[in-house]
Write a protein that holds these residues in place. Structure first.
Motif, PDB file in Angstrom:
ATOM      1  N   PRO A  33       0.829  -1.214   0.000  1.00 53.89           N
ATOM      2  CA  PRO A  33       0.000   0.000   0.000  1.00 53.89           C
ATOM      3  C   PRO A  33       0.859   1.258   0.000  1.00 53.89           C
ATOM      4  CG  PRO A  33       0.042  -0.975   2.185  1.00 53.89           C
ATOM      5  CD  PRO A  33       0.784  -1.919   1.281  1.00 53.89           C
ATOM      6  N   ILE A  34       0.308   2.315  -0.592  1.00 46.20           N
ATOM      7  CA  ILE A  34       1.001   3.600  -0.651  1.00 46.20           C
ATOM      8  C   ILE A  34       0.208   4.616   0.163  1.00 46.20           C
ATOM      9  CG2 ILE A  34       1.875   5.417  -2.170  1.00 46.20           C
ATOM     10  CD1 ILE A  34       3.070   2.632  -2.647  1.00 46.20           C
ATOM     11  N   SER A  35       0.896   5.323   1.042  1.00 47.96           N
ATOM     12  CA  SER A  35       0.272   6.376   1.832  1.00 47.96           C
ATOM     13  C   SER A  35      -0.172   7.514   0.921  1.00 47.96           C
ATOM     14  CB  SER A  35       1.281   6.887   2.861  1.00 47.96           C
ATOM     15  OG  SER A  35       0.805   8.029   3.499  1.00 47.96           O
ATOM     16  N   ARG A  36      -1.323   8.109   1.209  1.00 52.66           N
ATOM     17  CA  ARG A  36      -1.815   9.224   0.394  1.00 52.66           C
ATOM     18  C   ARG A  36      -0.814  10.365   0.334  1.00 52.66           C
ATOM     19  NH1 ARG A  36      -7.550   9.739   3.221  1.00 52.66           N
ATOM     20  NH2 ARG A  36      -6.073   9.729   4.907  1.00 52.66           N
ATOM     21  N   THR A  37      -0.086  10.576   1.413  1.00 58.97           N
ATOM     22  CA  THR A  37       0.879  11.678   1.448  1.00 58.97           C
ATOM     23  C   THR A  37       2.135  11.384   0.634  1.00 58.97           C
ATOM     24  OG1 THR A  37       1.892  10.863   3.483  1.00 58.97           O
ATOM     25  CG2 THR A  37       0.079  12.435   3.709  1.00 58.97           C
ATOM     26  N   LYS A  38       2.360  10.140   0.253  1.00 64.45           N
ATOM     27  CA  LYS A  38       3.574   9.755  -0.480  1.00 64.45           C
ATOM     28  C   LYS A  38       3.346   9.580  -1.987  1.00 64.45           C
ATOM     29  CE  LYS A  38       5.892   9.105   3.390  1.00 64.45           C
ATOM     30  NZ  LYS A  38       7.102   9.764   3.780  1.00 64.45           N
TER      31      LYS A  38
END
Length: 72
Positions: A54-59
């Motif tokens: 998963p990818i963080s929204r901030t990244k």
């Protein structure tokens, strides 16, 4: 045993190919196959790993920039 956060560990590694994409994941860009999904559920596919990361929204924005700079 190591007592440190992943963000501090990533800073200590000092490798341009290592990037923290989520609070629980560090990724080596040499192993990235694809970025997929829609906001807010982006995931990375990696070589030799069946699980999607998963990818963080901030990244997401920074990750897309790094992937565009990545030579094929």
């Amino acid at each position: 045993m190591l007592r440190s956060s992943l963000s501090k560990l990533a800073e200590q590694i000092e490798d341009q190919d290592i990037f923290q994409v989520h609070r629980s994941y560090l990724v080596n860009f040499g192993n990235v196959l694809a970025l997929s999904g829609k906001s807010p559920n982006y995931v990375l596919a990696l070589k030799n790993i069946k699980e999607e990361i998963p990818i963080s929204r901030t990244k997401v924005k920074m990750l897309r920039k790094k992937l565009q700079e990545k030579p094929l």
